[in-house]
Design an enzyme around this catalytic site. Sequence first.
Site, PDB file in Angstrom:
ATOM      1  N   ASP A 173      36.267  39.105  34.856  1.00  0.00           N
ATOM      2  CA  ASP A 173      36.698  37.929  35.622  1.00  0.00           C
ATOM      3  C   ASP A 173      36.309  36.646  34.879  1.00  0.00           C
ATOM      4  O   ASP A 173      35.658  36.696  33.843  1.00  0.00           O
ATOM      5  CB  ASP A 173      36.097  37.957  37.042  1.00  0.00           C
ATOM      6  CG  ASP A 173      34.582  37.887  37.033  1.00  0.00           C
ATOM      7  OD1 ASP A 173      33.968  38.488  36.128  1.00  0.00           O
ATOM      8  OD2 ASP A 173      33.998  37.221  37.905  1.00  0.00           O
ATOM      9  N   HIS A 494      39.148  46.729  32.211  1.00  0.00           N
ATOM     10  CA  HIS A 494      39.313  45.705  33.251  1.00  0.00           C
ATOM     11  C   HIS A 494      38.784  44.407  32.658  1.00  0.00           C
ATOM     12  O   HIS A 494      37.594  44.110  32.709  1.00  0.00           O
ATOM     13  CB  HIS A 494      38.543  46.090  34.510  1.00  0.00           C
ATOM     14  CG  HIS A 494      38.751  45.121  35.640  1.00  0.00           C
ATOM     15  ND1 HIS A 494      39.784  45.234  36.537  1.00  0.00           N
ATOM     16  CD2 HIS A 494      38.078  44.001  35.999  1.00  0.00           C
ATOM     17  CE1 HIS A 494      39.734  44.233  37.403  1.00  0.00           C
ATOM     18  NE2 HIS A 494      38.700  43.468  37.093  1.00  0.00           N
ATOM     19  N   ASP A 536      39.939  55.296  32.156  1.00  0.00           N
ATOM     20  CA  ASP A 536      40.389  54.222  31.271  1.00  0.00           C
ATOM     21  C   ASP A 536      41.639  53.577  31.864  1.00  0.00           C
ATOM     22  O   ASP A 536      42.743  53.766  31.373  1.00  0.00           O
ATOM     23  CB  ASP A 536      40.670  54.777  29.863  1.00  0.00           C
ATOM     24  CG  ASP A 536      41.107  53.668  28.911  1.00  0.00           C
ATOM     25  OD1 ASP A 536      40.879  52.483  29.229  1.00  0.00           O
ATOM     26  OD2 ASP A 536      41.679  54.002  27.850  1.00  0.00           O
ATOM     27  N   GLU A 545      35.184  48.028  33.347  1.00  0.00           N
ATOM     28  CA  GLU A 545      35.136  46.577  33.113  1.00  0.00           C
ATOM     29  C   GLU A 545      34.197  46.282  31.939  1.00  0.00           C
ATOM     30  O   GLU A 545      33.324  47.078  31.618  1.00  0.00           O
ATOM     31  CB  GLU A 545      34.636  45.851  34.381  1.00  0.00           C
ATOM     32  CG  GLU A 545      34.620  44.332  34.229  1.00  0.00           C
ATOM     33  CD  GLU A 545      34.543  43.574  35.562  1.00  0.00           C
ATOM     34  OE1 GLU A 545      34.455  44.217  36.620  1.00  0.00           O
ATOM     35  OE2 GLU A 545      34.570  42.331  35.509  1.00  0.00           O
TER      36      GLU A 545
HETATM   37  O1  9MR Z   1      27.047  44.562  37.445  1.00  0.00           O
HETATM   38  C1  9MR Z   1      27.183  44.341  38.827  1.00  0.00           C
HETATM   39  C2  9MR Z   1      26.758  45.585  39.576  1.00  0.00           C
HETATM   40  O2  9MR Z   1      25.379  45.820  39.364  1.00  0.00           O
HETATM   41  C3  9MR Z   1      27.071  45.448  41.047  1.00  0.00           C
HETATM   42  O3  9MR Z   1      26.793  46.667  41.689  1.00  0.00           O
HETATM   43  C4  9MR Z   1      28.537  45.062  41.244  1.00  0.00           C
HETATM   44  C5  9MR Z   1      28.916  44.867  42.702  1.00  0.00           C
HETATM   45  O4  9MR Z   1      28.271  43.798  43.258  1.00  0.00           O
HETATM   46  O5  9MR Z   1      28.814  43.859  40.546  1.00  0.00           O
HETATM   47  C6  9MR Z   1      28.627  43.966  39.157  1.00  0.00           C
HETATM   48  O6  9MR Z   1      28.878  42.743  38.572  1.00  0.00           O
HETATM   49  C7  9MR Z   1      30.208  42.259  38.583  1.00  0.00           C
HETATM   50  C8  9MR Z   1      30.161  40.877  39.210  1.00  0.00           C
HETATM   51  O7  9MR Z   1      29.833  40.998  40.569  1.00  0.00           O
HETATM   52  C9  9MR Z   1      31.448  40.101  39.021  1.00  0.00           C
HETATM   53  N1  9MR Z   1      31.862  40.083  37.638  1.00  0.00           N
HETATM   54  C10 9MR Z   1      32.001  41.392  37.084  1.00  0.00           C
HETATM   55  C11 9MR Z   1      30.696  42.149  37.137  1.00  0.00           C
HETATM   56  C12 9MR Z   1      30.805  43.504  36.458  1.00  0.00           C
HETATM   57  O8  9MR Z   1      31.583  44.409  37.168  1.00  0.00           O
END
Ligand code: 9MR
Length: 567
Positions: A173, A494, A536, A545
């Site tokens: 994102d 992602h 994938d 991601e």
């Molecule tokens: O890395 C984060 C993980 O530990 C959490 O469980 C998850 C859900 O809250 O979010 C991950 O971080 C994401 C973030 O919230 C938004 N940008 C992408 C991050 C990686 O997926």
Amino acid sequence: AKPTVSGDLRFNQLGFSPLSEKIAVLVTQDSPEVSPKFAVRAVETGEAMLTGQLKPGHEKTLSGKSTLVADFSGLATPGHYYLEITGTEAADVLRSTPFDVDQEIYQDLAAASIKAFYYQRASTELKEVHAGPWHRAAGHPDDKVLIHASAADDTRPENTLVSAPKGWYDAGDYNKYVVNSGITMGTLMSVYERYPEYFLTQSLNIPESENALPDILDEVRYNLDWLAAMQDPSDGGVYHKLTTAGFEGMVAAHEATQPRYMVQKTTAATLDFAAVMAQAARVYAPYGEKESKRYLQAALAAWQWAEKHPAVTYRQDELNRQFDPDVTTGAYNDEQLDDERLWAAAELFLATDDANYWKVIRSAPSEYELPTWASVRWLGYYSLLAHKEKLPQDSGPWRSALEKNLTVAARQLRSAGERSAYRVPMVSDPDLFVWGSNAVAANQGILFLEAFRITGDSGFLRSAEATRDYLLGRNATGFSYITGFGHKTPQQPHHRLAAANPDMPPLPGFLVGGPNPSQQDGCEYTSKVADESYTDHVCSYASNEIAINWNAPLAYLVNGLNAIERQ
Ligand code: 9MR
């Protein structure tokens, strides 16, 4: 039973440095009574350079399969090879894809793992001369960011416009989150501090490559510039994130133009900020006194804010009940703040020598805990252990205890790895497969490098190599989890920057999150087994991601090992 040679071969797809351990794993359905033989042959001549017999892997895989292990560590001659496994009958032969043994094999990956941060830059055009085919228009100027209602106060009422350009996009994102930037920055500055000589010669081909600063520090500074602007100058508090209200669609950066907000100041963000700025004051001191002082001032002001506001946590749901617009992007919420406090105290102690910080450090628990964005205590301890000369005279026993906790944890992990089916620690415990499991693996690699630095025991280097092998293909899915490095790599991460360019290969040098049996994205997976639960597909933000806090430990591991191997 006849030796069977059917099955899948799993090994590091990038290749091996000459003196490293070299292992390939054959995943079989049933373990044969007589082990098959293997030969490593030169691609050009077919000549067998080394032969041996496969040995049973000690434990079953997490999915209950058996493995056979070919150890060809003895092959130290640089070259282009393939592995051949033979059963009893002439037709019973399995050949691997080719691989290299080469002293320079990790140079490109090491640089790419840091160059990845350049590709994540907000607010700037990426020119073809630096970004090659991935050049793109500037996205997110972030010079007109709105103060969200949750962050409003007397000096900055709701909708005040502030400016916080630059920095890196967090992940797939486009938002910028202070907490996640914290561990990322700490990890990158620390790998520089451990191997400073090595980084003097690394070139990333970024716009600042020609200046006096090592490229890794130029890249880190790009994010420091943004981070500095996340602090409210009137009180030292730090905003939790700079974000759109909801996630943008899968569009190019310059087409993602929803309003951006500064959301609530939190204690976690403020303490992480304090730690990063205090470390930056130390790391950048030789390159600019003024800059270094500015970082230290920012760190001190942040610490003071956190002293006055020791437990302001980020609770997105509550926030949305009170304020508009609703904010639904990454929360990075953390209720446990002792570890952030310890990390900040550690970096501030090293920066100021102030006994008050030492008191905070001495009263903290010291058992080993693998760092994650929510658990940063050991970032502080790693720094303290690496700067022994700055510790108080009478701290010897305290330091020994800390070192012991680290090495005991590393030793346990190492033997778990040696017993496991793939001979890597990651697959020894299904509970390690959380969202971003590949960062767990990479952080285990950092632990091994630190244990090696402290003890000089080369067994820890072998474990760090095994972790690198895991990420590059010696694992249950047979994927190299790093875009662009290996023969079976993520094609549909992602990652909005990649998804917006479907005709291009994904941007290179990025570590994807990796297997995660919780599958929170609801995408289609072919397995629920912990270390196989990976897909994938661009839809899979829970397993495929990319993220800065995953690339930073990757960068630490591959650059650290490369620095040691090339000495
Ligand atoms: O890395 C984060 C993980 O530990 C959490 O469980 C998850 C859900 O809250 O979010 C991950 O971080 C994401 C973030 O919230 C938004 N940008 C992408 C991050 C990686 O997926």
